[in-house]
Design a protein around this motif. Structure first.
Motif, mmCIF file in Angstrom:
data_model
loop_
_atom_site.group_PDB
_atom_site.id
_atom_site.type_symbol
_atom_site.label_atom_id
_atom_site.label_comp_id
_atom_site.label_asym_id
_atom_site.label_seq_id
_atom_site.Cartn_x
_atom_site.Cartn_y
_atom_site.Cartn_z
ATOM 1 N N GLU A 63 0.840 -1.210 0.000
ATOM 2 C CA GLU A 63 0.000 0.000 0.000
ATOM 3 C C GLU A 63 0.873 1.256 0.000
ATOM 4 N N GLU A 64 1.888 1.275 0.850
ATOM 5 C CA GLU A 64 2.768 2.438 0.938
ATOM 6 C C GLU A 64 3.496 2.659 -0.390
ATOM 7 N N VAL A 103 4.232 5.699 -5.707
ATOM 8 C CA VAL A 103 4.427 5.714 -7.166
ATOM 9 C C VAL A 103 3.133 5.946 -7.923
ATOM 10 N N GLY A 104 1.994 5.816 -7.228
ATOM 11 C CA GLY A 104 0.722 5.990 -7.895
ATOM 12 C C GLY A 104 0.186 4.687 -8.454
ATOM 13 N N GLU A 110 -0.923 -3.336 -10.642
ATOM 14 C CA GLU A 110 -0.965 -3.248 -9.172
ATOM 15 C C GLU A 110 -1.728 -4.421 -8.563
ATOM 16 N N TYR A 111 -2.885 -4.758 -9.132
ATOM 17 C CA TYR A 111 -3.691 -5.838 -8.564
ATOM 18 C C TYR A 111 -2.950 -7.177 -8.611
ATOM 19 N N SER A 159 -9.780 -2.439 -0.141
ATOM 20 C CA SER A 159 -9.944 -1.237 0.675
ATOM 21 C C SER A 159 -9.451 0.009 -0.054
ATOM 22 N N GLY A 160 -8.320 -0.123 -0.735
ATOM 23 C CA GLY A 160 -7.773 1.043 -1.425
ATOM 24 C C GLY A 160 -8.274 1.198 -2.839
#
Length: 957
Positions: free
Chosen positions: A294-295, A300-301, A306-307, A335-336
């Protein structure tokens, strides 16, 4: 030309070179990689990269004008050239000989691995080695330093040392090469190989530096991606996870973009991409897991992959069976990224993770969370595209079905209204999820039922009314409409105030009429009209109930067949209850002919009709009207043959026939009764009745069969014995020989006592078998009579003695016939012995008959013994004469024969005389007469004064 073992220079040397190159380069810079079978469960420091880089570089071999040259000649040529006075020739020969040794050593290793024997190889190959090659390379460098190809020779020296197992020396050469030849074309590859070597030695810092040197050369190198990959792994091994990620993520993006462009190496890229994801996952795994991910992405956006990072990290946790961490990873992404297209499926994976991890208490909440976030009442669903909804719909439906069913089942167990309301709420989602009536209607019905069970009857009525009068095809529309009546009835039952109860009844009636209008063909529509008749039956007001049912039958149109049937049934049952049997029979017949009944109902009404007829017949019988009663009983049997009273009716009818002495009718009735009801209690005395009828009709065989049955069931042993004898006599009387034999045999075997009667039975068997022409079984019973006689001793009387003597005589007669049938032929001595032997057997058999002291058979046996001697004498006199005798010899032979026959004849006369002398004892029977006749023939002067008697058994006397 070399010998046959020599290796040819052209293609064979090329094969040696390629094999050597593969063997050398496939070792990945001189040290073998160790295979990794998975990360295990810990320690993670043992984790290795799974992708290995192997290059196969083939160097061109100069072509020769010589067609065939042996390897030995080539080696000798290079060795001679090394002695050349020209330095360059010496250097080239020395290097080429080193190269040749590398190739030949490679071929030797390949040949030996393939199973060839060392002795089968040529001398040049046998003597070749990587050590010799390394020595020649080193000699070249030492004698001719600072040449243009010095870096290439040092590189080959490093390879030779590695293949010779001298890894440290090999690495020193590489280090020396990069230190001296910084601008060499091989420096990028050498740096990569140094990195590989230090990585295998677990000197990850030096490995990282070497890989960094490759990276510093820029992205144009073919080793850039590999170095980036291994540089990241080196940092990973140094536990610099945050720095390793800075290599892995750029590599991942490069690989993903390259995968879109290069389809030829897609499989290799896929493996590398897969392991890069793995390396990224491991890096995050060794930090704070999903929290670190998450961090990172906050920094980096968002990224399109990502998934997948979350997915691979979760999969890593699953491999470690850290199910909660895996679920938390999925949840972290959700969540994000709650509105990401993959978010719903990650939430589903949370459910599956809890299932796989064995956390049943977490599964249901996870499914609920999925439905709340991504179900039909969620924000996600409202803003999702139709394609996204279409893909999600099966998952939503499946989980919704499970959640709704769970809460419904939970409510059914707890019976709490609040739980039913929860189930109803979940069922309401289906009304938004599904569009087709056939799909949504069942869930709508379940929702209404849940409201009903929650005792929220007014809301349930609203939903049931919509189902009943809005849906057009749903199969439970009528049931929904009927449930409204049930709901009203429940409200009526629970209502305490009379006025309010009256108002509810009014509503119920109003809805009932609506029900009848919408469902005119329903079985429930006329039931409202029928209810009055049913209630009258409950209150036992039978005549009024009958009248109400008759009124229903008069209604036009609306009633169903079933309701009309019910009305007819009420009438029939009512008349039977009132004991109006004649009318009841007529009403029941109408029910059977006109109504649709289940088989069970039909059987019941047929039984009731039979009872009505039986009651009418009983009344006639009590009045003494036997003929009419018998007719009614027979009508019952014909009309209701399967009724429970049919057996009584048949029995009563047959009994009346016996009373009226209708023997033929009685026989038919009783036989039919037995055939159909042979196991019934009333059938127990049937044999006595049938036996009586059969004897009246002189049907002795049938009568015997009945007495046989009686005897089998009687418990009185003496009665059973008498019946057994009577059965045999009846079969004999009926001329049923087979049955008579069986009956007499059963008697004599079952009842050996009283002995005299058993002997008579054996005599009957002799007689019957004689009639049947079975001499073997006849003689068996003759013998049985004799053997039992001998056992009986004092039990014998004149009758048993007579039967025993007769049997003995009958058994002896075949011996006499056998004796007679033997002809005296040449050679006379042989045939005479045979005939005398037969004679002795017959004499023995006839001689035993005298023991029975029965005159008739004593005289017979005595006469037969005399006949034996007489016949033998005559047969001797008439025997066949030898051929070829003259007249004198024939006369002499005749005298000899007469000498043989004369004593026999004298013996025969003696026995005949002893038999004829029985007249002095007042015994003058047929056998005595025959003896006198024989004597008249033998001694006519003395005995020929009597009447001529024909010889017995065809013997001329």
């Amino acid at each position: 030309m070399s010998d046959k073992k020599g290796l040819k220079l052209m293609n064979p040397l090329r094969s040696i070179f390629v094999a050597g190159s593969i063997l050398g380069l496939s070792a990945c810079a001189w040290l073998p990689f160790s295979e990794n079978t998975g990360i295990g469960r810990i320690p993670l420091e043992d984790i290795e990269p799974t992708v290995r880089f192997i290059e196969k570089k083939e160097e061109p071999i100069p072509q020769s004008d010589i067609d065939e040259v042996s390897t030995e000649q080539v080696v000798e040529s290079y060795e001679r050239l090394m002695q050349s006075p020209h330095p360059e020739v010496q250097r080239q020969a020395m290097r080429r000989l080193a190269d040749l040794n590398m190739r030949l050593a490679g071929y030797k290793a390949y040949a030996l691995d393939s199973g060839q024997e060392l002795e089968s190889l040529s001398p040049a190959i046998r003597n070749a080695s990587y050590a010799k090659a390394a020595e020649l390379y080193q000699q070249t460098i030492d004698q001719f330093p600072r040449q243009e190809d010095d870096s290439a020779i040092r590189y080959q020296l490093s390879r030779a040392l590695s293949l010779d197992g001298k890894q440290e020396q090999s690495l020193e050469q590489l280090d020396s090469l990069v230190a001296v030849h910084t601008a060499s074309p091989e420096v990028v590859e050498v740096e990569f190989r140094r990195g590989e070597a230090y990585f295998l030695r677990k000197d990850y810092r030096r490995a990282a530096d070497a890989y960094k040197a490759v990276l510093d050369q820029g992205t144009g190198s073919q080793y850039y991606d590999k170095a980036l990959y291994k540089h990241g792994w080196s940092l990973f091994k140094l536990r610099d996870y945050d720095l390793a990620i800075l290599d892995f993520f750029p590599l991942l993006e490069r690989l993903l973009s390259e995968q879109q462009l290069n389809s030829e190496v897609k499989a290799v890229l896929t493996d590398l991409i897969d392991d890069t994801y793995r390396a990224i996952s491991l890096s995050f795994y060794h930090q704070a897991g999903a929290e670190t991910v998450e961090e990172y992405f906050k920094t980096v956006g968002p990224k399109p992959y990502e998934y997948m990072v979350y997915e691979r990290l979760a999969q890593l946790y699953l491999e470690q069976e850290r199910f909660q961490d895996a679920a938390d990873t999925y949840l972290a992404f959700v969540s994000g990224n709650e509105f990401h297209e993959q978010a719903p499926y990650f939430q589903l994976k949370v459910v599956q993770t809890y299932i796989d991890g064995g956390f049943p208490s977490l599964v249901l909440p996870a499914k609920e969370e999925f439905l709340k976030k991504y179900g039909v009442k969620s924000r996600f669903w409202r803003q999702a595209t139709e394609i996204a909804r279409k893909d999600l719909r099966p998952h939503v439906r499946l989980n919704l079905d499970e959640i709704a069913s769970h809460y419904h089942a939970n409510a059914q167990e707890s019976k709490k209204p609040a739980d039913y309301l929860t189930a109803a709420e979940w069922y309401s989602h289906f009304l938004l999820l599904l569009n087709d009536e056939k799909d949504v209607a069942p869930f709508h019905f379940l929702m209404a039922e849940a409201l009903f069970d929650a005792k929220d009857y007014q809301r349930a009525i609203v939903e049931f009314e919509q189902i009943a009068y809005t849906y057009k095809q749903y199969e439970k529309r009528e049931q929904a409409a009927y449930n409204i009546l049930v709901a009203y009835q429940t409200l009526i039952d629970n209502e305490k105030q009379d006025e309010a109860k009256k108002a509810l009844k009014s509503k119920s009636i109003e809805y009932t009429l609506k029900y009848a209008d919408v469902f005119p063909n329903s079985k429930r529509a006329p039931e409202l009209v029928l209810r009055a008749a049913e209630e009258l039956i409950v209150f036992e007001r039978i005549p009024e109930a009958i009248a109400a049912a008759e009124k229903l039958l008069a209604l036009p149109g609306q009633k169903t067949q079933k309701q009309a049937d019910r009305a007819k049934i009420i009438i029939a049952n009512g008349l039977l209850d009132l004991k109006q049997y004649a009318k009841a029979e007529s009403a029941i017949t109408r029910v059977l002919n006109e109504t649709q009944l289940t088989q069970k109902q039909r059987d019941e009404f047929r039984e009731q009709r039979a009872q009505s007829i039986y009651k009418q017949a009983e009344a006639l019988k009590e009045e003494g009207k036997l003929e009419f009663a018998m007719t009614e009983f027979q009508r019952l049997s014909a009309l209701e043959p399967n009724s429970s009273v049919r057996v009584n009716a048949d029995y009563d009818a047959a009994t009346i026939m016996l009373q009226l002495e209708k023997w033929d009718d009685a026989r038919t009735a009783l036989e039919s009764f037995r055939k159909q009801f042979g196991k019934h209690e009333l059938a127990k005395g049937l044999s006595e009745k049938l036996a009586l009828v059969y004897e009246k009709q002189e049907l002795w065989g049938l009568a015997a069969g009945e007495y046989k049955s009686i005897g089998a069931t009687t418990k009185d042993p003496e009665k059973a014995r008498e019946i057994s004898w009577y059965v045999a006599e009846l079969y004999k009387k009926a001329d049923q020989t087979t049955e008579a034999i069986a009956a007499y045999k059963k008697y004599v075997w079952t009842y050996p006592e009283p002995y005299v009667q058993a002997t008579e039975g054996r005599a009957k068997l002799v007689e019957l078998y004689k009639q049947a022409g079975d001499s073997e079984k006849r003689d068996f019973w003759h013998a049985k009579i004799i053997s039992e006689y001998k056992k009986a001793k004092d039990k014998n009387n004149a009758r048993t003695s007579y039967l025993a003597a007769n049997s003995s005589f009958e058994l002896a007669e075949p011996l006499f016939e056998s004796f007679q049938n033997i002809k005296l032929k040449l050679p006379l001595a042989k045939s005479l012995r045979k005939k005398k032997s037969a004679m002795d057997k017959a004499i023995k058999a006839y001689g035993d008959i005298g023991k029975f002291k029965v005159a008739e058979f004593t005289t017979a046996s005595t006469h037969r013994v005399a006949q034996l001697y007489h016949v033998l004498a005559k047969d001797i006199l008439n025997s066949e004469r030898p051929k070829g005798m003259n007249e004198e010899e024939e006369e002499e032979y005749g005298y000899l024969i007469e000498d043989q026959a004369f004593p026999l004849e004298e013996k025969a006369i003696e026995i005949y005389q002893s038999n004829s002398n029985r007249v002095l004892q007042n015994v003058y029977d047929e056998w005595v007469k025959l003896s006198f006749a024989a004597l008249a023939d033998l001694q006519p002067a003395r005995y020929n004064k009597q009447e001529v008697i024909k010889p017995w058994y065809g013997v001329s006397l």
